[in-house]
Write an enzyme that holds these catalytic residues in place. Structure first.
Site, PDB file in Angstrom:
ATOM      1  N   PRO A 111       0.894  -1.202   0.129  1.00  0.00           N
ATOM      2  CA  PRO A 111      -0.113   0.161  -0.391  1.00  0.00           C
ATOM      3  C   PRO A 111       1.188   1.443  -0.174  1.00  0.00           C
ATOM      4  O   PRO A 111       1.781   1.339   1.152  1.00  0.00           O
ATOM      5  CB  PRO A 111      -1.143  -0.233   1.503  1.00  0.00           C
ATOM      6  CG  PRO A 111       0.169  -1.112   2.354  1.00  0.00           C
ATOM      7  CD  PRO A 111       1.227  -2.166   1.171  1.00  0.00           C
ATOM      8  N   MET A 112       0.428   2.242  -0.711  1.00  0.00           N
ATOM      9  CA  MET A 112       1.544   3.718  -1.266  1.00  0.00           C
ATOM     10  C   MET A 112       0.297   5.042  -1.511  1.00  0.00           C
ATOM     11  O   MET A 112       0.085   4.284  -2.644  1.00  0.00           O
ATOM     12  CB  MET A 112       2.669   3.823  -1.629  1.00  0.00           C
ATOM     13  CG  MET A 112       3.562   2.620  -1.553  1.00  0.00           C
ATOM     14  SD  MET A 112       5.059   2.708  -3.227  1.00  0.00           S
ATOM     15  CE  MET A 112       3.870   1.941  -4.487  1.00  0.00           C
ATOM     16  N   ALA A 113       0.508   5.352  -0.597  1.00  0.00           N
ATOM     17  CA  ALA A 113      -0.240   6.619  -0.339  1.00  0.00           C
ATOM     18  C   ALA A 113      -0.267   7.506  -1.016  1.00  0.00           C
ATOM     19  O   ALA A 113       1.251   7.635  -1.343  1.00  0.00           O
ATOM     20  CB  ALA A 113      -0.323   7.476   1.136  1.00  0.00           C
ATOM     21  N   CYS A 138       2.489   3.717   9.588  1.00  0.00           N
ATOM     22  CA  CYS A 138       1.837   4.622   9.228  1.00  0.00           C
ATOM     23  C   CYS A 138       3.578   5.897  10.268  1.00  0.00           C
ATOM     24  O   CYS A 138       2.676   6.067  11.779  1.00  0.00           O
ATOM     25  CB  CYS A 138       1.133   5.587   8.649  1.00  0.00           C
ATOM     26  SG  CYS A 138       1.862   7.224   7.819  1.00  0.00           S
ATOM     27  N   GLY A 140       7.221  -1.715  -2.206  1.00  0.00           N
ATOM     28  CA  GLY A 140       7.053  -0.520  -2.609  1.00  0.00           C
ATOM     29  C   GLY A 140       7.930   0.383  -3.596  1.00  0.00           C
ATOM     30  O   GLY A 140       7.229   0.354  -4.350  1.00  0.00           O
ATOM     31  N   ASN A 196       9.106  -7.443   3.861  1.00  0.00           N
ATOM     32  CA  ASN A 196       8.159  -6.627   3.186  1.00  0.00           C
ATOM     33  C   ASN A 196       9.561  -5.426   3.396  1.00  0.00           C
ATOM     34  O   ASN A 196      10.399  -5.429   4.604  1.00  0.00           O
ATOM     35  CB  ASN A 196       7.316  -5.600   3.228  1.00  0.00           C
ATOM     36  CG  ASN A 196       7.495  -4.346   3.043  1.00  0.00           C
ATOM     37  OD1 ASN A 196       7.600  -3.337   3.932  1.00  0.00           O
ATOM     38  ND2 ASN A 196       8.139  -4.054   1.687  1.00  0.00           N
ATOM     39  N   ASP A 224      12.965  -3.144   1.237  1.00  0.00           N
ATOM     40  CA  ASP A 224      13.903  -2.820   0.002  1.00  0.00           C
ATOM     41  C   ASP A 224      14.578  -3.587  -0.733  1.00  0.00           C
ATOM     42  O   ASP A 224      15.484  -4.458  -0.883  1.00  0.00           O
ATOM     43  CB  ASP A 224      15.755  -2.819   1.567  1.00  0.00           C
ATOM     44  CG  ASP A 224      15.513  -1.683   2.361  1.00  0.00           C
ATOM     45  OD1 ASP A 224      14.605  -0.262   2.316  1.00  0.00           O
ATOM     46  OD2 ASP A 224      15.932  -1.690   3.244  1.00  0.00           O
ATOM     47  N   LYS A 227      -0.493  -5.185   9.202  1.00  0.00           N
ATOM     48  CA  LYS A 227       1.107  -3.966   8.155  1.00  0.00           C
ATOM     49  C   LYS A 227       1.778  -3.390   9.337  1.00  0.00           C
ATOM     50  O   LYS A 227       1.190  -3.032   9.332  1.00  0.00           O
ATOM     51  CB  LYS A 227       1.385  -3.791   6.965  1.00  0.00           C
ATOM     52  CG  LYS A 227       1.888  -3.201   5.965  1.00  0.00           C
ATOM     53  CD  LYS A 227       1.550  -2.817   4.700  1.00  0.00           C
ATOM     54  CE  LYS A 227       3.417  -2.066   4.520  1.00  0.00           C
ATOM     55  NZ  LYS A 227       3.558  -0.872   5.102  1.00  0.00           N
ATOM     56  N   GLN A 237      -6.505  -1.381   2.759  1.00  0.00           N
ATOM     57  CA  GLN A 237      -6.318  -1.308   4.414  1.00  0.00           C
ATOM     58  C   GLN A 237      -6.442   0.393   4.861  1.00  0.00           C
ATOM     59  O   GLN A 237      -7.377   1.589   4.497  1.00  0.00           O
ATOM     60  CB  GLN A 237      -4.523  -0.100   4.002  1.00  0.00           C
ATOM     61  CG  GLN A 237      -3.847  -0.155   4.778  1.00  0.00           C
ATOM     62  CD  GLN A 237      -1.984   0.281   4.951  1.00  0.00           C
ATOM     63  OE1 GLN A 237      -2.011   0.844   4.336  1.00  0.00           O
ATOM     64  NE2 GLN A 237      -1.225  -1.005   5.264  1.00  0.00           N
TER      65      GLN A 237
HETATM   66  C1  LIG Z   1       5.044   7.143  -1.287  1.00  0.00           C
HETATM   67  C2  LIG Z   1       4.418   5.957  -0.265  1.00  0.00           C
HETATM   68  C3  LIG Z   1       3.487   6.158   0.286  1.00  0.00           C
HETATM   69  C4  LIG Z   1       3.627   4.411   1.654  1.00  0.00           C
HETATM   70  N1  LIG Z   1       1.861   5.057   1.949  1.00  0.00           N
HETATM   71  C5  LIG Z   1       1.372   3.485   2.747  1.00  0.00           C
HETATM   72  C6  LIG Z   1       0.342   3.509   3.262  1.00  0.00           C
HETATM   73  O1  LIG Z   1      -0.428   4.282   2.913  1.00  0.00           O
HETATM   74  N2  LIG Z   1       0.232   2.356   4.026  1.00  0.00           N
HETATM   75  C7  LIG Z   1       1.202   1.543   4.133  1.00  0.00           C
HETATM   76  O2  LIG Z   1       0.860   0.567   5.062  1.00  0.00           O
HETATM   77  N3  LIG Z   1       2.506   2.294   3.960  1.00  0.00           N
HETATM   78  C8  LIG Z   1       2.455   2.893   3.045  1.00  0.00           C
HETATM   79  N4  LIG Z   1       4.176   3.367   2.495  1.00  0.00           N
HETATM   80  C9  LIG Z   1       5.702   2.382   2.802  1.00  0.00           C
HETATM   81  C10 LIG Z   1       5.497   0.788   2.024  1.00  0.00           C
HETATM   82  O3  LIG Z   1       4.065  -0.107   1.880  1.00  0.00           O
HETATM   83  C11 LIG Z   1       6.672  -0.110   3.016  1.00  0.00           C
HETATM   84  O4  LIG Z   1       5.972  -0.346   4.038  1.00  0.00           O
HETATM   85  C12 LIG Z   1       8.538   0.636   2.368  1.00  0.00           C
HETATM   86  O5  LIG Z   1       7.642   1.250   1.654  1.00  0.00           O
HETATM   87  C13 LIG Z   1       8.420  -0.043   2.610  1.00  0.00           C
HETATM   88  O6  LIG Z   1       9.007  -1.398   0.959  1.00  0.00           O
HETATM   89  P1  LIG Z   1       9.994  -0.677  -0.004  1.00  0.00           P
HETATM   90  O7  LIG Z   1      11.392  -0.700   0.799  1.00  0.00           O
HETATM   91  O8  LIG Z   1       9.288  -2.017  -0.573  1.00  0.00           O
HETATM   92  O9  LIG Z   1       9.784   0.318  -0.365  1.00  0.00           O
HETATM   93  C14 LIG Z   1       4.577   3.758   1.635  1.00  0.00           C
HETATM   94  C15 LIG Z   1       5.425   3.900   1.283  1.00  0.00           C
HETATM   95  C16 LIG Z   1       5.602   5.653  -0.086  1.00  0.00           C
HETATM   96  C17 LIG Z   1       7.080   5.488  -0.430  1.00  0.00           C
END
Ligand SMILES: Cc1cc2nc3c(=O)[nH]c(=O)nc-3n(C[C@H](O)[C@H](O)[C@H](O)COP(=O)(O)O)c2cc1C
Length: 425
Positions: free
Chosen positions: A45-47, A168, A292, A268, A270, A207, A138
Site C-alpha cells: 500500500p502506498m498513499a 505509518c 513498495g 517487506n 528494501d 501491516k 488498508q
Molecule cells: C510514497 C509512499 C507511501 C506509502 N504509503 C503507505 C500506506 O498508505 N500504507 C502502508 O502501510 N505503507 C505505506 N508505505 C510504506 C510501504 O508500504 C512499504 O512498507 C515501504 O515503502 C517499505 O517497502 P519498500 O522498501 O519495498 O519500499 C508508503 C511508502 C511510500 C514510499
C-alpha cells in the site's frame, strides 16, 4: 498527508547487492484465509501511489513491451490479440500469474473518514475494478468500533481482504494514535484486532513496523497476538518508526516472526530486484514478499520475479518498453480524469498533471538523459503538456539510437520521490 520529518528516498540507503540464492524462490502461492495469492507477491500500500489506476497499471504491466521487441514480450505473445498498450481500453482477463503480482493493496484510508463520508465519495475512495482481484483495502485509525465499521464497509464493497495499518510514521497519523503510534499500546491493538475480527468475515490482516524504536521492538509479540485473535496474515516492514526510511530493513525480524507464528508472514523492506526478493525468502522463510518503492520505479518487477522464479533469469526493459509503459499509464490517468469530469472536485482522485509529473520522475530513473526530461516537465501545467514532453523526450532518445537501459545515468542522481512525498506506512 505528508509526514514532516520523514522523507522517502527512492535511492535506498546503501543498498545491499544480493546474489541470487541457489535454491530459494518466491513461493508460487500463499493462502490468506480462503484467498489464494499467486504468485506470492504483494504490491505494498502506498498513499498517493496505489490508486486504482496505478494498481491496474501494475496488473497489466507485463503487457507493455515494444512491438517486435524481445524484452518482456512473452506474455502478450501468449495472448493473441492482446493490445501492447492500454490505449484501446483495459483488458480484463489478465491473470495474476501473467502480471506476476498476486495481491494488490489500496492506499491507506482513514477509518474515521470512511465511516463519516457520504456514499458517493466513499465509492470514489474505494473504487476498484474487476481485474484488480484479489485486492486488499488498508485502513488506519485508533478507535476499535470505527475501524470495525470501516471494515464492514470494505467488506460490503467487495474487497477480498481488509488490512490494518500499524506502520505509518507520519505525525498527523501518529498524533491521533493511528499508524505506528499504536505500536506503543499493545492492549489497544488487541482490542482493535478483536473488534474488527468480529465485524467481518473476509480475511483480516495487519501491516506493521518492528516497533517504535530499537528499544521497544514489539513485532514478534504483535504477530503472536494477531494469530491468537484470528487474523489471517501479518506483514512486516522491517524498520522501526524512528528509523523512518533510513538505514536498512532488518530482515532478521521477519525471520523471527516467521518462527513465532503459523499464519502467513509477508516480508517487506528494501526489495529492489528479483534477486532481493529471493534473498529475502532465503533469509527469512517468509511466505510472500511485498514490494513498495521499486514498483513505480520499475513496474515490471513483479513480472521479472515471476520470470526469475521460473527460469533463473529475467529480462530488462528497453527504453522503448519504458516509453510504452509511461505512455500507457498517462493515458490511463487521462481517461480516469475524463471519467471523473462530472464529479464534484472533492470526489475526484489526485490531480492528474501532478501525478504524471511524479511518475515521470520515477519512470525515467535509469534512462539516459532522464534528468533533462524531469527538468522539462517541471514547468508543465496540464496532463497534455506533460505527455507532450514525454513524447518529445523519447522521440529524441530514439533518434539518438538509445534502445537499452544502461544502468544509471551519471547526471541522474536526483531523488525519485519528491521531498514532500507521502511517507506513510
Ligand atoms: C510514497 C509512499 C507511501 C506509502 N504509503 C503507505 C500506506 O498508505 N500504507 C502502508 O502501510 N505503507 C505505506 N508505505 C510504506 C510501504 O508500504 C512499504 O512498507 C515501504 O515503502 C517499505 O517497502 P519498500 O522498501 O519495498 O519500499 C508508503 C511508502 C511510500 C514510499
Amino acid at each position: 498527508m505528508a509526514g514532516k520529518g520523514f522523507t522517502v528516498k527512492k535511492e535506498w540507503d546503501n543498498p545491499i547487492e544480493h546474489p541470487m540464492p541457489a535454491e530459494a524462490r518466491v513461493p508460487a502461492e500463499m493462502r490468506v484465509g480462503p484467498v489464494v495469492v499467486t504468485p506470492a507477491t504483494v504490491l505494498a500500500p502506498m498513499a498517493g501511489v496505489t490508486d486504482t489506476v496505478f494498481r491496474r497499471f501494475i496488473r497489466h504491466a507485463s503487457l507493455f513491451s515494444a512491438e517486435g521487441g524481445e524484452s518482456l514480450s512473452p506474455v502478450s505473445e501468449a495472448r493473441p490479440g492482446a493490445p501492447s498498450s492500454l490505449e484501446s481500453g483495459i483488458e480484463t482477463d489478465v491473470t495474476n500469474a501473467q502480471s506476476g503480482c498476486g495481491l494488490l493493496m489500496t492506499e491507506f484510508t482513514s477509518a474515521d473518514g470512511l465511516a463519516r463520508m457520504r456514499e458517493s465519495k466513499r465509492r470514489r475512495y474505494l473504487t476498484f475494478y474487476d481485474d484488480e482481484h484479489p485486492i486488499g483495502a488498508q485502513l488506519f485509525g485508533s478507535n476499535a468500533e470505527t475501524l470495525a465499521e470501516a471494515a464492514r464497509i470494505v467488506e460490503d464493497t467487495g474487497f477480498d481482504t481488509v488490512d490494518l495499518n500499524l506502520g505509518c510514521p507520519a505525525k498527523r497519523v501518529v498524533g491521533c494514535n493511528g499508524g505506528s503510534g499504536l505500536l506503543r499500546d499493545l492492549p489497544k491493538i488487541g482490542e482493535i484486532f478483536r473488534t474488527v475480527r468480529k465485524a467481518v468475515t473476509i480475511p483480516f490482516t495487519v501491516k506493521f513496523r518492528m516497533g517504535w524504536n530499537e528499544k521497544q521492538i514489539v513485532c514478534v509479540e504483535l504477530a503472536r497476538m494477531a494469530e491468537s485473535e484470528g487474523l489471517n496474515a501479518v506483514a512486516l516492514h522491517a524498520r522501526t518508526r524512528e528509523q523512518g526510511y533510513s538505514g536498512q530493513a532488518q530482515w532478521q525480524w521477519i525471520a523471527a516472526i516467521k518462527q513465532a507464528v503459523t499464519i502467513p508472514v509477508i516480508g517487506n523492506g528494501d526489495i529492489r530486484t528479483p534477486e532481493d526478493a529471493a534473498a529475502m525468502v532465503a533469509e527469512t522463510g517468509c511466505d510472500a514478499v511485498m514490494i513498495g518503492r521499486a514498483a513505480p520505479a520499475n513496474p515490471w518487477i513483479f513480472r521479472q520475479i515471476a520470470q526469475y522464479t521460473a527460469t533463473g533469469t529475467y529480462e530488462r526493459p528497453t527504453v522503448e518498453d519504458r516509453y510504452r509503459m509511461i505512455r500507457a499509464y498517462f493515458q490511463m490517468l487521462l481517461d480516469e480524469q475524463e471519467a471523473a469530469r462530472d464529479l464534484p472536485r472533492s470526489d475526484r482522485m489526485g490531480e492528474t498533471a501532478g501525478k504524471m509529473k511524479q511518475f515521470a520522475t520515477w519512470f525515467t530513473h535509469g534512462v539516459p538523459g532522464g534528468a533533462k526530461l524531469r527538468a522539462a516537465i517541471y514547468h508543465a501545467r496540464t496532463g497534455a503538456e506533460v505527455l507532450g514532453q514525454v513524447e518529445q523526450f523519447f522521440a529524441t532518445r530514439r533518434a539518438e539510437g538509445f534502445t537499452e537501459i544502461a544502468g544509471h545515468d551519471s547526471e541522474d542522481q536526483g531523488s525519485g520521490f519528491p521531498e514532500d512525498a507521502l511517507v506513510c506506512d
